[in-house]
Enzyme design. Structure first.
Site, short mmCIF file in Angstrom:
data_model
loop_
_atom_site.label_atom_id
_atom_site.label_comp_id
_atom_site.label_asym_id
_atom_site.label_seq_id
_atom_site.Cartn_x
_atom_site.Cartn_y
_atom_site.Cartn_z
N MET A 254 0.82 -1.21 0.00
CA MET A 254 0.00 0.00 0.00
C MET A 254 0.86 1.27 0.00
O MET A 254 0.34 2.36 -0.15
CB MET A 254 -0.92 0.01 1.22
CG MET A 254 -1.88 -1.17 1.28
SD MET A 254 -2.96 -1.30 -0.16
CE MET A 254 -3.96 0.15 0.10
N CYS A 255 2.17 1.13 0.16
CA CYS A 255 3.09 2.27 0.26
C CYS A 255 3.75 2.52 -1.10
O CYS A 255 4.40 1.64 -1.66
CB CYS A 255 4.15 1.96 1.32
SG CYS A 255 5.51 3.14 1.36
#
Length: 115
Positions: free
Chosen positions: A10-11
Site C-alpha cells: 500500500m506504500c
C-alpha cells in the site's frame, strides 16, 4: 543479486523500491511485514546492519507512535522495538537487505547503495 524487501504494497515508496530491485535484475524475496513481521532479533540485526537505531526505523508520523508516546526523547530503543513487535505498522518501510548491506530505503533511491 539476491535481495529481501520488507514491503507494504500500500506504500508508494515501497512499491517504487521493489520496482527498482526488479529493474536491476535482483532475485527478490518479498516479505509483507504487516502479515509476517520480522522477529525482534531480526529487526535489531537489520537496523544494526543498516547503521540506524530503532528510533530511526520508527514510523514516527504514524498516529499510533504518538498515542503510545514513542516520540518522547526518553523512550529507549528496547521500548521502541517492543512496540514494533506488538504493532508492526510502526516499522518504517521499505527495509531492504542484500549481500552488500541493509538500508531503510526512504527515499527509494537509497536501495541503489546496496545493489
Amino acid at each position: 543479486m539476491k535481495a529481501t524487501i520488507y514491503h507494504n504494497p500500500m506504500c508508494g515508496t515501497s512499491r517504487k523500491t521493489l520496482e527498482i530491485l526488479h529493474n536491476e535484475g535482483a532475485d527478490v524475496t518479498v516479505i509483507e511485514y504487516l502479515k509476517a513481521p520480522p522477529s525482534r532479533d531480526e529487526l535489531k540485526r537489520l537496523y544494526q546492519r543498516a547503521g540506524i537505531s530503532p528510533r530511526e526505523g520508527l514510523r514516527a508520523k504514524e498516529e499510533l507512535a504518538e498515542t503510545l508516546g514513542l516520540n518522547r526523547p526518553d523512550v529507549s530503543d528496547d521500548e521502541i522495538l517492543d512496540a514494533m513487535m506488538g504493532h508492526p505498522i510502526l516499522i518504517q518501510r521499505p527495509l531492504v537487505e542484500t549481500e552488500k548491506g541493509a538500508r531503510l530505503c526512504r527515499p527509494q533511491e537509497e536501495v541503489r547503495r546496496i545493489l
